[in-house]
Design a protein around this motif. Structure first.
Motif, PDB file in Angstrom:
ATOM      1  N   ASN A 188     -23.459  40.150 -28.617  1.00  0.00           N
ATOM      2  CA  ASN A 188     -23.604  38.873 -29.164  1.00  0.00           C
ATOM      3  C   ASN A 188     -23.715  38.915 -30.690  1.00  0.00           C
ATOM      4  N   GLN A 189     -24.242  40.078 -31.296  1.00  0.00           N
ATOM      5  CA  GLN A 189     -24.662  40.048 -32.904  1.00  0.00           C
ATOM      6  C   GLN A 189     -23.117  40.240 -33.463  1.00  0.00           C
ATOM      7  N   GLU A 190     -22.201  41.032 -32.644  1.00  0.00           N
ATOM      8  CA  GLU A 190     -21.052  41.267 -33.468  1.00  0.00           C
ATOM      9  C   GLU A 190     -20.067  39.855 -33.591  1.00  0.00           C
ATOM     10  N   ASN A 191     -20.375  38.832 -32.878  1.00  0.00           N
ATOM     11  CA  ASN A 191     -19.575  37.709 -32.965  1.00  0.00           C
ATOM     12  C   ASN A 191     -20.317  36.703 -33.807  1.00  0.00           C
ATOM     13  N   LEU A 192     -21.403  36.845 -34.478  1.00  0.00           N
ATOM     14  CA  LEU A 192     -22.072  36.037 -35.359  1.00  0.00           C
ATOM     15  C   LEU A 192     -21.281  35.703 -36.678  1.00  0.00           C
ATOM     16  N   MET A 232     -28.062  46.630 -38.569  1.00  0.00           N
ATOM     17  CA  MET A 232     -27.363  45.579 -38.575  1.00  0.00           C
ATOM     18  C   MET A 232     -26.190  45.654 -39.623  1.00  0.00           C
ATOM     19  N   ALA A 233     -26.521  46.027 -40.706  1.00  0.00           N
ATOM     20  CA  ALA A 233     -25.624  46.127 -41.898  1.00  0.00           C
ATOM     21  C   ALA A 233     -24.703  47.166 -41.527  1.00  0.00           C
ATOM     22  N   GLN A 234     -24.581  48.303 -40.751  1.00  0.00           N
ATOM     23  CA  GLN A 234     -23.670  49.255 -40.619  1.00  0.00           C
ATOM     24  C   GLN A 234     -22.659  48.695 -39.520  1.00  0.00           C
ATOM     25  N   TRP A 235     -23.147  47.639 -38.581  1.00  0.00           N
ATOM     26  CA  TRP A 235     -22.440  47.173 -37.602  1.00  0.00           C
ATOM     27  C   TRP A 235     -21.266  46.226 -38.497  1.00  0.00           C
ATOM     28  N   HIS A 236     -21.827  45.446 -39.297  1.00  0.00           N
ATOM     29  CA  HIS A 236     -20.842  44.291 -39.873  1.00  0.00           C
ATOM     30  C   HIS A 236     -20.197  44.557 -41.074  1.00  0.00           C
ATOM     31  N   ILE A 254     -34.294  38.009 -25.952  1.00  0.00           N
ATOM     32  CA  ILE A 254     -33.969  39.239 -26.440  1.00  0.00           C
ATOM     33  C   ILE A 254     -32.630  39.579 -25.938  1.00  0.00           C
ATOM     34  N   ASN A 255     -31.841  38.840 -25.120  1.00  0.00           N
ATOM     35  CA  ASN A 255     -30.405  39.342 -25.022  1.00  0.00           C
ATOM     36  C   ASN A 255     -29.447  39.098 -26.094  1.00  0.00           C
ATOM     37  N   LYS A 256     -30.007  38.184 -27.160  1.00  0.00           N
ATOM     38  CA  LYS A 256     -29.059  37.662 -27.933  1.00  0.00           C
ATOM     39  C   LYS A 256     -28.991  38.815 -29.162  1.00  0.00           C
ATOM     40  N   LEU A 257     -30.015  39.993 -28.968  1.00  0.00           N
ATOM     41  CA  LEU A 257     -30.127  40.879 -29.971  1.00  0.00           C
ATOM     42  C   LEU A 257     -29.170  42.170 -29.570  1.00  0.00           C
ATOM     43  N   GLU A 258     -28.473  41.693 -28.270  1.00  0.00           N
ATOM     44  CA  GLU A 258     -27.419  42.970 -28.015  1.00  0.00           C
ATOM     45  C   GLU A 258     -26.124  42.946 -28.776  1.00  0.00           C
ATOM     46  N   HIS A 259     -25.500  44.033 -28.836  1.00  0.00           N
ATOM     47  CA  HIS A 259     -24.611  44.298 -29.976  1.00  0.00           C
ATOM     48  C   HIS A 259     -23.190  43.261 -29.709  1.00  0.00           C
TER      49      HIS A 259
END
Length: 520
Positions: free
Chosen positions: A79-83, A509-513, A72-77
């Motif tokens: 981690n997600q912003e570096n995808l 998630m769309a708003q993040w990236h 679940i830690n992979k859902l942290e922001h």
């Protein structure tokens, strides 16, 4: 005791001949084919079930989003912003019964990184154009999606042409490109799972998956289900595989930008089949193809899938063996052609022999013939018994794999309507096994002799394994997609989608990236 009449004499002669060493070999071979398939499906079930256990274990430890990530830690922001950025290219042709629902599942992915969706069509006159345009309009503030008009192909199949045009139009910053067919129903975490494997192992050339057919009830739909099932074991390895399905392929975008290993030229210059061409390139250059255990996708078959449409589909599938890129590829295709035809009829022949044995035994019982005249029947019935046991084992193994894949799909798409095994008719599955294996060599031989195929209204002619001529005619094929139906099942065109937890996550998630979604 009554004397043998002409029919019974002929029948008993056949039954006796089938008890000869050659006849016994053919029937034992059929049993071994059944057991080999059962063993392969058992291993595939083990791989899929291992993924289910890992997801359940993660959920027991408090991870409610195990269908996206085991950790679940992979859902942290952070981690997600570096995808990495992913471009999803979807070549379309026509519009069928389940397409809208499939497309909606594709663009509402919960991938946390930047992602764009390119729907590539031959022209604006394609029946899919207005439907896709309306769908994109519904999600215009949530996803980066657009329609690309590719024009007519001249040197390769229309699907391959659409894919290559999609690659040309993809975002310049995309690290990976994912090709999807219109009959692929994605899970919310599918793009993320494929991307994570590519990031974990940069040596991967292509990642792929495979469909789980959901028969509509017709014999044709069960024949397609049965056709795909033996291949499914090659995709349920949990890692390296030699198989490739064109319905789902993730690759490095730079492989196309740089035409690495000739992927672009190999497809563009006479390419008929995307997956067979790319698999041949992977084999020639010893590149890695993998299939993660979560890459199994529900594939609902049309309620209007007639037997004639199944036959057309089978013709299209066998025709790919006539295309090749190198001499080695030609040899491999010929070996596959020969072995598949031999095994298909080798599978069917024992059942024909068993029918003869059973009919002979019934005639003996009804007519009351003496045992001296019919002593051979006991050996024939023994072979029938062996085959019946092996067939039961095979069907149980097929049922078990299907049950596990249905369960896995339900866990990977927790908010989707639940799939059920109850709708499967296993008598029709058995009949489809015989029909499909009997017709495969017929279709393969016809493809070999004709060297041409009608695919969705376009006739392709091959020469030396490459497309040499393309003929287009409106009368050649239907406007609808190949396995799709004619009706729209999932609401009126342009109707707003149902809001759910997963949709809300997708928007976040769309708003993040993608704050400026359509910049290039």
């Amino acid at each position: 005791m009554p004397a043998l009449d002409a029919f019974d004499s002929f029948l008993f002669s056949l039954s006796k001949a089938f008890c000869s060493p050659l006849g016994v070999f053919v029937q034992i071979q059929g049993c071994l084919i059944c057991l080999t398939l059962a063993l392969g499906w058992a291993f595939a079930a083990y791989v899929r079930n291992r993924e289910i256990k890992q997801m359940k274990d993660s959920m027991r430890h408090g991870n409610s989003f195990a269908f996206l990530y085991h950790d679940i830690n992979k859902l942290e922001h952070t981690n997600q912003e570096n995808l990495p950025r992913v471009s999803v290219v979807m070549p379309l042709k026509g519009y069928g019964e389940h397409n809208l629902h499939n497309w909606r599942s594709q663009i509402t992915s919960l991938y946390g990184g930047p992602v764009e969706f390119l729907f590539v069509l031959e022209s604006t006159e394609d029946p899919a154009y207005s439907v896709v345009s309306s769908l994109i309009s519904d999600f215009k503030d949530e996803v980066d999606a657009k329609v690309v008009v590719a024009g007519l192909s001249t040197t390769c199949s229309q699907k391959v042409h659409n894919q290559l045009v999609g690659v040309e139009k993809m975002h310049k910053g995309s690290k990976y490109v994912l090709f999807l067919d219109d009959d692929v129903r994605l899970h919310p975490g599918s793009i993320g799972a494929l991307t994570a494997e590519m990031e974990k192992n940069p040596d991967i050339f292509i990642q792929t998956g495979y469909p789980l057919d959901l028969p509509s009830g017709s014999l044709g739909s069960y024949c397609i289900y049965e056709y795909h099932m033996p291949c499914s074991m090659g995709f349920a390895t949990g890692g390296k595989t030699f198989f490739l399905w064109g319905g789902c392929m993730m690759m490095h975008a730079d492989d196309f930008r740089l035409d690495r290993h000739g992927v672009v030229s190999g497809l563009r210059d006479g390419g008929y089949s995307d997956d067979m061409t790319l698999a041949a390139i992977a084999g020639a250059h010893k590149r890695l193809i993998t299939s993660p255990p979560v890459a199994v996708f529900p594939h609902p078959l049309s309620s209007e899938l007639s037997f004639s449409r199944y036959w057309n589909y089978l013709r299209k599938q066998t025709f790919v063996l006539e295309s090749y890129t190198t001499n080695v590829n030609w040899i491999m295709n010929r070996a596959l052609f020969t072995s598949h035809c031999y095994l298909s009829w080798g599978f069917v022949a024992p059942y024909i022999m068993s029918m003869i044995h059973i009919t002979a035994a019934l005639r003996i019982y009804i007519k009351g013939y003496s045992l001296e005249e019919t002593s051979f029947t006991s050996g024939g019935l023994l072979l029938v018994g062996y085959l019946a046991i092996c067939t039961l084992v095979e069907l149980l193994s097929m049922w078990n794999l299907t049950r596990i894949e249905v369960h896995l799909c339900n866990m990977l798409s927790p908010e989707a309507p639940k799939l059920s095994l109850a709708s499967y008719n296993w008598v029709l599955v058995f009949i489809a096994m015989l029909v499909d294996n009997f017709l495969y060599p017929v279709s393969a031989m016809r493809s070999h002799l004709s060297q041409s195929i009608n695919w969705s209204g376009i006739r392709y002619h091959l020469k030396n394994g490459k497309i040499s001529k393309i003929e287009r005619s409106k009368e050649m094929g239907p406007e609808k997609s190949y396995l799709g139906g004619k009706k729209l099942l999932y609401g009126k065109k342009g109707a707003p989608p149902k809001v759910s937890l997963l949709s809300s996550l997708a928007r976040s998630m769309a708003q993040w990236h993608q704050p400026k979604k359509f910049d290039s």
